[in-house]
Design a protein around this motif. Structure first.
Motif, PDB file in Angstrom:
ATOM      1  N   VAL A  57       0.843  -1.202   0.000  1.00  0.00           N
ATOM      2  CA  VAL A  57       0.000   0.000   0.000  1.00  0.00           C
ATOM      3  C   VAL A  57       0.876   1.248   0.000  1.00  0.00           C
ATOM      4  O   VAL A  57       0.654   2.181  -0.789  1.00  0.00           O
ATOM      5  CB  VAL A  57      -0.970   0.007   1.213  1.00  0.00           C
ATOM      6  N   ASN A  58       1.868   1.279   0.875  1.00  0.00           N
ATOM      7  CA  ASN A  58       2.766   2.436   0.934  1.00  0.00           C
ATOM      8  C   ASN A  58       3.523   2.615  -0.379  1.00  0.00           C
ATOM      9  O   ASN A  58       3.736   3.742  -0.831  1.00  0.00           O
ATOM     10  CB  ASN A  58       3.743   2.302   2.102  1.00  0.00           C
ATOM     11  N   MET A  59       3.914   1.501  -0.977  1.00  0.00           N
ATOM     12  CA  MET A  59       4.631   1.572  -2.242  1.00  0.00           C
ATOM     13  C   MET A  59       3.733   2.160  -3.332  1.00  0.00           C
ATOM     14  O   MET A  59       4.168   2.995  -4.120  1.00  0.00           O
ATOM     15  CB  MET A  59       5.136   0.184  -2.664  1.00  0.00           C
ATOM     16  N   VAL A  60       2.483   1.723  -3.376  1.00  0.00           N
ATOM     17  CA  VAL A  60       1.543   2.246  -4.373  1.00  0.00           C
ATOM     18  C   VAL A  60       1.402   3.757  -4.206  1.00  0.00           C
ATOM     19  O   VAL A  60       1.471   4.512  -5.178  1.00  0.00           O
ATOM     20  CB  VAL A  60       0.161   1.555  -4.263  1.00  0.00           C
ATOM     21  N   ILE A  61       1.227   4.209  -2.981  1.00  0.00           N
ATOM     22  CA  ILE A  61       1.064   5.645  -2.710  1.00  0.00           C
ATOM     23  C   ILE A  61       2.303   6.418  -3.152  1.00  0.00           C
ATOM     24  O   ILE A  61       2.203   7.460  -3.814  1.00  0.00           O
ATOM     25  CB  ILE A  61       0.737   5.875  -1.225  1.00  0.00           C
ATOM     26  N   GLU A  62       3.480   5.911  -2.818  1.00  0.00           N
ATOM     27  CA  GLU A  62       4.732   6.586  -3.203  1.00  0.00           C
ATOM     28  C   GLU A  62       4.938   6.577  -4.713  1.00  0.00           C
ATOM     29  O   GLU A  62       5.387   7.564  -5.297  1.00  0.00           O
ATOM     30  CB  GLU A  62       5.931   5.937  -2.497  1.00  0.00           C
ATOM     31  N   GLU A 102      -6.968   3.297  -6.808  1.00  0.00           N
ATOM     32  CA  GLU A 102      -7.516   3.885  -5.580  1.00  0.00           C
ATOM     33  C   GLU A 102      -8.688   3.064  -5.067  1.00  0.00           C
ATOM     34  O   GLU A 102      -8.863   2.897  -3.858  1.00  0.00           O
ATOM     35  CB  GLU A 102      -7.920   5.339  -5.840  1.00  0.00           C
ATOM     36  N   LYS A 103      -9.485   2.526  -5.985  1.00  0.00           N
ATOM     37  CA  LYS A 103     -10.606   1.666  -5.582  1.00  0.00           C
ATOM     38  C   LYS A 103     -10.081   0.389  -4.919  1.00  0.00           C
ATOM     39  O   LYS A 103     -10.604  -0.052  -3.903  1.00  0.00           O
ATOM     40  CB  LYS A 103     -11.465   1.324  -6.800  1.00  0.00           C
ATOM     41  N   HIS A 108      -9.160  -2.892  -0.192  1.00  0.00           N
ATOM     42  CA  HIS A 108      -8.184  -3.570   0.664  1.00  0.00           C
ATOM     43  C   HIS A 108      -8.284  -3.062   2.102  1.00  0.00           C
ATOM     44  O   HIS A 108      -8.208  -3.856   3.048  1.00  0.00           O
ATOM     45  CB  HIS A 108      -6.771  -3.369   0.139  1.00  0.00           C
ATOM     46  N   LYS A 109      -8.454  -1.774   2.232  1.00  0.00           N
ATOM     47  CA  LYS A 109      -8.523  -1.174   3.569  1.00  0.00           C
ATOM     48  C   LYS A 109      -9.708  -1.714   4.366  1.00  0.00           C
ATOM     49  O   LYS A 109      -9.588  -1.954   5.564  1.00  0.00           O
ATOM     50  CB  LYS A 109      -8.619   0.350   3.443  1.00  0.00           C
ATOM     51  N   GLU A 114     -16.086  -9.868   1.157  1.00  0.00           N
ATOM     52  CA  GLU A 114     -16.782  -9.385  -0.033  1.00  0.00           C
ATOM     53  C   GLU A 114     -15.898  -8.397  -0.817  1.00  0.00           C
ATOM     54  O   GLU A 114     -15.809  -8.478  -2.043  1.00  0.00           O
ATOM     55  CB  GLU A 114     -18.089  -8.689   0.382  1.00  0.00           C
ATOM     56  N   ASP A 115     -15.229  -7.509  -0.103  1.00  0.00           N
ATOM     57  CA  ASP A 115     -14.359  -6.532  -0.765  1.00  0.00           C
ATOM     58  C   ASP A 115     -13.110  -7.197  -1.348  1.00  0.00           C
ATOM     59  O   ASP A 115     -12.616  -6.773  -2.400  1.00  0.00           O
ATOM     60  CB  ASP A 115     -13.975  -5.404   0.198  1.00  0.00           C
TER      61      ASP A 115
END
Length: 178
Positions: A57-62, A102-103, A108-109, A114-115
């Motif tokens: 997740v952090n890698m995606v954001i960066e 982003e979706k 994931h969050k 179901e998600d």
């Protein structure tokens, strides 16, 4: 000679200050996009630990930030004729892919079963479709710049031959005149 050098300089200046910076930025954007895609898909791996998921997740954001910075660098260089339409398609396709990412992060969050299934559905359908569209548009942008660079170098080479002929003719006339 002065006129010829200026003409050649103009062709090569466009290669050095338009095509090459844009090719480098587009390549960097494409590489960063690929890393975003890999990091996102990592979130769908079965049995991924919380630490590994958090790192992804952090890698995606960066990486998204890095892509946006490289995009700003791309925009800092002037567009060549006909480039804006191609670039706008890349920007749109990146926006579409980014919204899918982003979706995925949102799903994931939440972490519900179901998600997680929705994430897998995205990885199997939406993500590959958006990736194929983005791939086509970024490749078209790079090809545009490669063709422009090749054309400008060819024009400069052609001008060199003409200028050489003119210079030799001027020297010969000058010798006979002298």
């Amino acid at each position: 000679s002065f006129w010829g050098i200026k003409k050649i300089d103009n062709h090569l200046d466009r290669v050095a200050n338009v095509s090459l910076p844009h090719i480098q930025s587009a390549d960097s954007m494409y590489l960063t996009y690929s890393k975003v895609r890999i990091a996102l898909r990592t979130l769908g791996l079965p049995g991924i630990s919380k630490a590994e998921a958090d790192a992804s997740v952090n890698m995606v954001i960066e990486l998204i930030k890095k892509y946006e910075e490289e995009n700003k660098a791309y925009l800092a260089t002037p567009f060549a004729e006909g480039e804006k339409v191609i670039y706008e398609k890349v920007a749109q396709d990146w926006g579409d892919f980014k919204s899918i990412g982003e979706k995925v992060l949102m799903l994931h969050k939440s972490g519900t079963a179901e998600d997680k299934q929705k994430m897998l559905d995205i990885f199997l359908k939406d993500c590959p479709e958006a990736a194929a569209i983005y791939n086509r548009s970024i490749v078209a942008l790079v090809e545009f710049h490669q063709k422009n660079a090749a054309r400008w170098v060819a024009e400069a080479s052609k001008d060199v031959v003409i200028i050489d002929i003119i210079q030799v003719a001027i020297i010969v006339v000058g010798l006979f005149g002298g």
